[in-house]
Design an enzyme around this catalytic site. Structure first.
Site, PDB file in Angstrom:
ATOM      1  N   LYS A 190       0.840  -1.212   0.000  1.00 58.47           N
ATOM      2  CA  LYS A 190       0.000   0.000   0.000  1.00 58.47           C
ATOM      3  C   LYS A 190       0.870   1.255   0.000  1.00 58.47           C
ATOM      4  O   LYS A 190       0.634   2.188  -0.762  1.00 58.47           O
ATOM      5  CB  LYS A 190      -0.894  -0.022   1.244  1.00 58.47           C
ATOM      6  CG  LYS A 190      -1.542   1.311   1.557  1.00 58.47           C
ATOM      7  CD  LYS A 190      -2.371   1.270   2.813  1.00 58.47           C
ATOM      8  CE  LYS A 190      -1.651   1.648   4.081  1.00 58.47           C
ATOM      9  NZ  LYS A 190      -1.300   3.072   4.223  1.00 58.47           N
ATOM     10  N   ASN A 191       1.894   1.246   0.858  1.00 59.86           N
ATOM     11  CA  ASN A 191       2.693   2.460   1.018  1.00 59.86           C
ATOM     12  C   ASN A 191       3.629   2.732  -0.150  1.00 59.86           C
ATOM     13  O   ASN A 191       4.331   3.746  -0.165  1.00 59.86           O
ATOM     14  CB  ASN A 191       3.487   2.404   2.330  1.00 59.86           C
ATOM     15  CG  ASN A 191       2.581   2.641   3.525  1.00 59.86           C
ATOM     16  OD1 ASN A 191       1.404   2.993   3.365  1.00 59.86           O
ATOM     17  ND2 ASN A 191       3.096   2.434   4.726  1.00 59.86           N
ATOM     18  N   ARG A 241      -4.295  10.517   4.631  1.00 62.59           N
ATOM     19  CA  ARG A 241      -3.243  11.503   4.678  1.00 62.59           C
ATOM     20  C   ARG A 241      -2.356  11.469   3.431  1.00 62.59           C
ATOM     21  O   ARG A 241      -1.762  12.471   3.043  1.00 62.59           O
ATOM     22  CB  ARG A 241      -2.419  11.215   5.939  1.00 62.59           C
ATOM     23  CG  ARG A 241      -1.664  12.370   6.433  1.00 62.59           C
ATOM     24  CD  ARG A 241      -0.949  11.983   7.693  1.00 62.59           C
ATOM     25  NE  ARG A 241       0.160  12.879   7.856  1.00 62.59           N
ATOM     26  CZ  ARG A 241       1.324  12.722   7.287  1.00 62.59           C
ATOM     27  NH1 ARG A 241       1.532  11.673   6.532  1.00 62.59           N
ATOM     28  NH2 ARG A 241       2.275  13.598   7.478  1.00 62.59           N
ATOM     29  N   CYS A 267      -4.499  12.985  13.652  1.00 65.62           N
ATOM     30  CA  CYS A 267      -5.148  11.726  13.334  1.00 65.62           C
ATOM     31  C   CYS A 267      -4.974  10.822  14.535  1.00 65.62           C
ATOM     32  O   CYS A 267      -4.338  11.208  15.514  1.00 65.62           O
ATOM     33  CB  CYS A 267      -4.572  11.098  12.070  1.00 65.62           C
ATOM     34  SG  CYS A 267      -2.990  10.338  12.320  1.00 65.62           S
ATOM     35  N   ARG A 273       0.352  14.754  12.773  1.00 63.42           N
ATOM     36  CA  ARG A 273       1.259  14.340  11.706  1.00 63.42           C
ATOM     37  C   ARG A 273       1.448  15.522  10.772  1.00 63.42           C
ATOM     38  O   ARG A 273       0.797  15.642   9.734  1.00 63.42           O
ATOM     39  CB  ARG A 273       0.680  13.112  10.997  1.00 63.42           C
ATOM     40  CG  ARG A 273       0.633  11.925  11.941  1.00 63.42           C
ATOM     41  CD  ARG A 273      -0.011  10.730  11.320  1.00 63.42           C
ATOM     42  NE  ARG A 273       0.857  10.063  10.363  1.00 63.42           N
ATOM     43  CZ  ARG A 273       0.502   8.951   9.720  1.00 63.42           C
ATOM     44  NH1 ARG A 273      -0.668   8.409   9.933  1.00 63.42           N
ATOM     45  NH2 ARG A 273       1.334   8.380   8.876  1.00 63.42           N
ATOM     46  N   PRO A 274       2.354  16.419  11.147  1.00 63.99           N
ATOM     47  CA  PRO A 274       2.522  17.654  10.375  1.00 63.99           C
ATOM     48  C   PRO A 274       3.161  17.402   9.006  1.00 63.99           C
ATOM     49  O   PRO A 274       3.727  16.336   8.762  1.00 63.99           O
ATOM     50  CB  PRO A 274       3.473  18.472  11.256  1.00 63.99           C
ATOM     51  CG  PRO A 274       4.204  17.491  12.082  1.00 63.99           C
ATOM     52  CD  PRO A 274       3.298  16.309  12.265  1.00 63.99           C
ATOM     53  N   ILE A 275       3.034  18.409   8.122  1.00 67.07           N
ATOM     54  CA  ILE A 275       3.734  18.339   6.830  1.00 67.07           C
ATOM     55  C   ILE A 275       4.644  19.558   6.652  1.00 67.07           C
ATOM     56  O   ILE A 275       4.989  19.934   5.546  1.00 67.07           O
ATOM     57  CB  ILE A 275       2.766  18.191   5.621  1.00 67.07           C
ATOM     58  CG1 ILE A 275       1.741  19.343   5.570  1.00 67.07           C
ATOM     59  CG2 ILE A 275       2.055  16.861   5.630  1.00 67.07           C
ATOM     60  CD1 ILE A 275       1.077  19.468   4.197  1.00 67.07           C
ATOM     61  N   LEU A 329       7.726  19.905   7.118  1.00 68.46           N
ATOM     62  CA  LEU A 329       9.013  19.640   6.452  1.00 68.46           C
ATOM     63  C   LEU A 329       8.849  19.566   4.933  1.00 68.46           C
ATOM     64  O   LEU A 329       9.740  19.966   4.180  1.00 68.46           O
ATOM     65  CB  LEU A 329       9.651  18.353   6.998  1.00 68.46           C
ATOM     66  CG  LEU A 329       9.918  18.335   8.509  1.00 68.46           C
ATOM     67  CD1 LEU A 329      10.439  16.981   8.955  1.00 68.46           C
ATOM     68  CD2 LEU A 329      10.913  19.433   8.894  1.00 68.46           C
ATOM     69  N   ASP A 389       5.182   0.597  11.901  1.00 67.52           N
ATOM     70  CA  ASP A 389       3.991  -0.114  11.415  1.00 67.52           C
ATOM     71  C   ASP A 389       3.924  -1.574  11.876  1.00 67.52           C
ATOM     72  O   ASP A 389       2.934  -2.256  11.609  1.00 67.52           O
ATOM     73  CB  ASP A 389       3.941  -0.064   9.878  1.00 67.52           C
ATOM     74  CG  ASP A 389       3.416   1.269   9.381  1.00 67.52           C
ATOM     75  OD1 ASP A 389       2.978   2.082  10.210  1.00 67.52           O
ATOM     76  OD2 ASP A 389       3.447   1.489   8.155  1.00 67.52           O
ATOM     77  N   ILE A 431       8.547   7.067  16.677  1.00 68.39           N
ATOM     78  CA  ILE A 431       8.095   7.798  15.485  1.00 68.39           C
ATOM     79  C   ILE A 431       6.838   8.622  15.772  1.00 68.39           C
ATOM     80  O   ILE A 431       6.754   9.783  15.380  1.00 68.39           O
ATOM     81  CB  ILE A 431       7.828   6.830  14.296  1.00 68.39           C
ATOM     82  CG1 ILE A 431       9.012   5.889  14.064  1.00 68.39           C
ATOM     83  CG2 ILE A 431       7.475   7.605  13.023  1.00 68.39           C
ATOM     84  CD1 ILE A 431      10.283   6.522  13.566  1.00 68.39           C
ATOM     85  N   ARG A 478      -8.456  -0.244   5.160  1.00 69.27           N
ATOM     86  CA  ARG A 478      -7.631   0.748   4.478  1.00 69.27           C
ATOM     87  C   ARG A 478      -6.378   0.116   3.883  1.00 69.27           C
ATOM     88  O   ARG A 478      -5.867   0.579   2.860  1.00 69.27           O
ATOM     89  CB  ARG A 478      -7.178   1.844   5.468  1.00 69.27           C
ATOM     90  CG  ARG A 478      -8.230   2.871   5.798  1.00 69.27           C
ATOM     91  CD  ARG A 478      -7.608   3.997   6.600  1.00 69.27           C
ATOM     92  NE  ARG A 478      -6.299   4.325   6.080  1.00 69.27           N
ATOM     93  CZ  ARG A 478      -5.229   4.604   6.811  1.00 69.27           C
ATOM     94  NH1 ARG A 478      -5.309   4.655   8.121  1.00 69.27           N
ATOM     95  NH2 ARG A 478      -4.073   4.863   6.253  1.00 69.27           N
TER      96      ARG A 478
END
Ligand code: UD1
Length: 444
Positions: free
Chosen positions: A29-30, A100, A124, A129-131, A133, A316, A338, A408
């Site tokens: 998935k990732n 996300r 979440c 979970r910032p963006i 960066l 994960d 993490i 998901r």
């Protein structure tokens, strides 16, 4: 207009059956998510094989279609995407809040069209979970970035980004992917320092290079990208899902069974295999893509574990490891580095009889405890996997609510577990709609 429907399905699990047999691992998935986003970088057709049939991928496909791309699926797991007619450069909140990974549209849209608007992801279940960066890196590539009514609006002043050196202060997987895609079409050379080293980054770079990008070093902490004027069509097969592989390894161990795991890539989960061998799981590499897993006759021994960026133990797999540690002799400390709030499965495991103490980002698990079936609730994707694993080894009946989380990211999970002898059933309480996983299970 996009309508995302949430299934209210539950799983009913009667534990105690040792799982035996063979299981095929699906595409990652990732990896499929960023690779689908990368199709926005070209007007030509990109064909992706081994795309797992899971809810997040259906959402990502809808995003591409909403932007104006055409997505054909000549086979269930093959996506042929043509983004030649994209005229909308915006990922709405409706989508970003459910997935996300929609922020991965930002880099490609900005690079190809010089503009992009993506709703800022909020908190979440597994923490903020910032963006920031990603955004800082886009600015370093020459973009102007502003926040307007909850949306991130990014523009490349003369329509094109400019290559630069990006020093990530923290390892970010999605950030590395977004910047790698953006820099592929920038004017000049970019270097990403402190890049994430996950296999999914390498897979994305391989696809981008097939499309004509000039990327070196993906899979290491320094990635060099020579920007090109345009990218073209390509065909690519997504790598196997290493987290699904790890989940089935734990399934064999926790049920005291024996599973042959096929179509996987053991080299992508070296740290997981090493740790699970240390605790007593027997893992044999039959060939480059097949593992034979069984639990050791002497039982499991507790070992501490800490999540860290690749190539170390992945966040994960933390929840699944915790479920396993409830069945190991001794005390183990699990440290999550993490994400904050990534221990929500612990309270559900405790309801089943586990002895777990949480303090900050440490969980102390005392084993071995007898787990008893109970009604429990899934809180996020990997937490749900750990609850299924616990239920498979518990005495009696467990009902797991909110399994839309597991839908998901795990393809046909009920079918796969049932084929290994698990007593697991999906109870559909649909609101007039079928869930993605159901559709996937029916389609197989
Ligand atoms: C992370 C995991 C990935 C996993 C995914 C889903 C790592 C390094 N990444 O990827 O393996 O598949 O979750 O569970 O293990 N951060 C910032 N600012 C940013 C971006 C990130 O502060 O702009 C922080 C995050 O809050 C987090 C860390 O950096 O603490 C890693 O985030 P990142 O790798 O971006 O998360 P994902 O890409 O979602």
């Amino acid at each position: 207009m996009l309508h995302l429907r949430v299934s209210m399905d539950k799983f009913l699990v009667r534990g105690g059956n040792p799982l035996r047999g063979k299981v095929e691992i699906s595409g990652a998935k990732n990896s499929a998510l960023p690779c689908l986003a990368a199709t926005l970088l070209t007007a030509e057709t990109v064909t992706l094989h081994n795309v797992p049939y899971v809810k997040d991928l259906i959402t990502q496909r809808r995003l591409l279609e909403d932007l104006g791309a055409t997505v054909l699926t000549p086979e269930l797991r093959t996506h042929k995407v043509n983004a030649g007619n994209v005229q909308i450069f915006e990922a709405p909140y409706e989508l970003v809040k459910t997935m996300r990974a929609s922020v991965l549209a930002l880099g490609p849209l900005l690079a190809r069209f010089g503009q992009a608007k993506v709703s800022l992801p909020g908190g979440c279940a597994i923490g903020t979970r910032p963006i920031d960066l990603h955004l800082k890196a886009f600015e370093q590539l020459g973009a102007t970035v502003s926040l307007e009514a909850g949306d991130v609006v990014a523009r490349a002043p003369k329509g094109r980004l400019v290559g630069n050196t990006i020093d990530f202060e923290k390892v970010t997987v999605t950030g590395t992917e977004n910047v790698m895609m953006a820099a592929s079409l920038a004017n000049g050379k970019s270097t990403i320092n402190n890049a994430a080293e996950e296999p999914e980054i390498e897979d994305l770079a391989e696809l981008l290079n097939k499309m004509g990008a000039r990327i070196k070093g993906a899979g290491t902490s320094v990635i060099e990208i020579e920007g090109v004027d345009a990218l073209g069509g390509a065909e690519h097969t997504i790598i196997p899902d290493r987290i699904e592989t790890g989940t089935f390894i734990v399934a064999a161990a926790i049920t005291n069974g024996e599973i042959e795991i096929k179509s996987c890539m053991p080299e992508h989960l070296t740290a997981v295999i090493k740790k699970l061998r240390e605790v007593g799981v027997e893992i044999e590499e039959l060939n480059q893509s097949t593992l034979l897993v069984r639990c050791c006759p002497g039982g499991l021994t507790s070992k501490d574990m800490m999540t860290e960026p690749h190539p170390n133990f992945p966040t994960d797999m933390q929840a699944q490891y915790m479920a396993l540690m409830t069945q190991a002799e001794g005390t183990s400390t699990i440290t999550e580095t993490i994400f904050e709030n990534r221990f929500m499965h612990a309270s559900e495991l405790i309801r089943m009889g586990a002895d777990i103490q949480i303090s900050g980002n440490h969980a102390v698990v005392k084993g071995k405890t007898r787990l008893m079936g109970a009604p429990i609730i899934a809180s996020d994707l990997r937490a749900s996997a750990s609850l299924v694993l616990a239920a498979l080894c518990a005495e009696g009946e467990t009902t797991i609510d909110r399994v839309y989380h597991i839908d998901r990211g795990y393809e046909t999970i009920v079918r796969k577990f049932r084929s290994l002898g698990a007593d697991i059933t999906r109870i559909t309480e649909s609101l007039g709609t079928g869930s993605a996983a159901q559709a996937g299970e029916a389609a197989k």
